[in-house]
Scaffold this motif. Structure first.
Motif, PDB file in Angstrom:
ATOM      1  N   ALA A   1     107.151  61.587 -11.115  1.00 35.51           N
ATOM      2  CA  ALA A   1     107.099  63.435 -10.785  1.00 35.51           C
ATOM      3  C   ALA A   1     106.183  63.525 -10.432  1.00 35.51           C
ATOM      4  O   ALA A   1     105.058  64.537  -9.379  1.00 35.51           O
ATOM      5  CB  ALA A   1     107.401  63.868 -11.491  1.00 35.51           C
ATOM      6  N   THR A   2     105.074  63.011 -11.131  1.00 35.53           N
ATOM      7  CA  THR A   2     103.647  63.077 -10.675  1.00 35.53           C
ATOM      8  C   THR A   2     102.391  62.250  -9.447  1.00 35.53           C
ATOM      9  O   THR A   2     102.426  63.557  -8.290  1.00 35.53           O
ATOM     10  CB  THR A   2     102.412  62.818 -11.710  1.00 35.53           C
ATOM     11  N   THR A   3     103.315  61.145  -9.268  1.00 39.68           N
ATOM     12  CA  THR A   3     103.077  60.614  -7.771  1.00 39.68           C
ATOM     13  C   THR A   3     103.921  61.279  -6.681  1.00 39.68           C
ATOM     14  O   THR A   3     103.299  61.713  -6.167  1.00 39.68           O
ATOM     15  CB  THR A   3     103.613  59.057  -8.450  1.00 39.68           C
ATOM     16  N   ALA A   4     105.022  61.331  -6.902  1.00 38.02           N
ATOM     17  CA  ALA A   4     105.813  62.413  -6.283  1.00 38.02           C
ATOM     18  C   ALA A   4     105.116  64.154  -5.670  1.00 38.02           C
ATOM     19  O   ALA A   4     104.902  64.411  -4.063  1.00 38.02           O
ATOM     20  CB  ALA A   4     107.353  62.799  -6.629  1.00 38.02           C
ATOM     21  N   THR A   5     104.448  64.631  -6.599  1.00 40.61           N
ATOM     22  CA  THR A   5     104.080  66.105  -6.193  1.00 40.61           C
ATOM     23  C   THR A   5     102.944  65.931  -5.348  1.00 40.61           C
ATOM     24  O   THR A   5     102.747  66.344  -4.772  1.00 40.61           O
ATOM     25  CB  THR A   5     103.456  66.690  -7.936  1.00 40.61           C
ATOM     26  N   ARG A   6     102.196  64.428  -5.740  1.00 42.31           N
ATOM     27  CA  ARG A   6     100.410  64.050  -4.758  1.00 42.31           C
ATOM     28  C   ARG A   6     100.890  63.951  -3.639  1.00 42.31           C
ATOM     29  O   ARG A   6     100.260  65.138  -3.110  1.00 42.31           O
ATOM     30  CB  ARG A   6      99.862  63.323  -5.672  1.00 42.31           C
ATOM     31  N   TRP A   7     102.433  63.158  -3.632  1.00 39.24           N
ATOM     32  CA  TRP A   7     102.144  62.679  -2.047  1.00 39.24           C
ATOM     33  C   TRP A   7     102.983  64.097  -0.747  1.00 39.24           C
ATOM     34  O   TRP A   7     102.785  64.219   0.087  1.00 39.24           O
ATOM     35  CB  TRP A   7     103.364  61.792  -1.442  1.00 39.24           C
ATOM     36  N   ALA A   8     103.958  64.390  -1.634  1.00 43.10           N
ATOM     37  CA  ALA A   8     104.086  66.408  -0.809  1.00 43.10           C
ATOM     38  C   ALA A   8     103.343  67.063  -0.951  1.00 43.10           C
ATOM     39  O   ALA A   8     103.009  67.669   0.473  1.00 43.10           O
ATOM     40  CB  ALA A   8     105.561  66.874  -2.451  1.00 43.10           C
ATOM     41  N   ILE A   9     102.302  67.167  -2.154  1.00 45.47           N
ATOM     42  CA  ILE A   9     101.250  67.668  -1.298  1.00 45.47           C
ATOM     43  C   ILE A   9      99.670  67.337  -0.191  1.00 45.47           C
ATOM     44  O   ILE A   9     100.484  67.845   0.918  1.00 45.47           O
ATOM     45  CB  ILE A   9     100.298  67.722  -2.709  1.00 45.47           C
ATOM     46  N   ARG A  10      99.969  65.797  -0.342  1.00 42.93           N
ATOM     47  CA  ARG A  10      99.067  65.460   0.727  1.00 42.93           C
ATOM     48  C   ARG A  10     100.386  65.174   2.332  1.00 42.93           C
ATOM     49  O   ARG A  10      99.760  66.011   3.179  1.00 42.93           O
ATOM     50  CB  ARG A  10      99.395  64.032   0.658  1.00 42.93           C
ATOM     51  N   ILE A  11     101.152  65.556   2.081  1.00 43.37           N
ATOM     52  CA  ILE A  11     102.119  65.387   3.360  1.00 43.37           C
ATOM     53  C   ILE A  11     101.962  66.877   3.793  1.00 43.37           C
ATOM     54  O   ILE A  11     101.871  66.819   5.658  1.00 43.37           O
ATOM     55  CB  ILE A  11     103.561  64.916   3.169  1.00 43.37           C
TER      56      ILE A  11
END
Length: 122
Positions: free
Chosen positions: A5-15
């Motif tokens: 969830a942490t990794t997915a959130t970081r990538w979502a924010i970056r995108i």
């Protein structure tokens, strides 16, 4: 699961930030292209009508940095001309210069709501 969830959130924010930056860049590019097209049409119209093509530039109008000083200088000169009158302009000029050198402002003699006191120079 927490790590995912942490990794997915970081990538979502970056995108999302990348998309916002891309939209901003495309908007700036569109505005610049519109200005370039407008200038090209203006230059073409000037060529067709035989008028000289003048570049766009910043005009020194009411927002110039010198306008404020000119306004103050003009209003001070007009005020001094009105207060001194035209008849005593020559004799009043020497007196005004002497008062300015002593530190007395023009119009200080017209003030009635204060008590004058001695000026001590050190």
């Amino acid at each position: 699961m927490n790590d995912f969830a942490t990794t997915a959130t970081r990538w979502a924010i970056r995108i999302m930030l990348m998309l916002v930056g891309l939209v901003f860049f495309v908007c700036l590019l569109a505005v610049a292209s519109a200005f370039a097209l407008l200038w090209a049409v203006r230059a073409l119209w000037a060529k067709l009508t035989g008028q000289p093509v003048s570049p766009w530039g910043v005009r020194m109008g009411p927002m110039s940095p010198f306008a404020g000083w000119q306004t103050v200088y003009r209003s001070g000169a007009e005020w001094m001309a009105q207060s001194s009158g035209a008849a005593d302009a020559a004799s009043g000029r020497a007196e005004r210069e002497a008062r300015t050198r002593r530190g007395i402002l023009p119009g200080a003699g017209d003030v009635t709501d204060v008590q004058p006191r001695e000026v001590h120079e050190s």
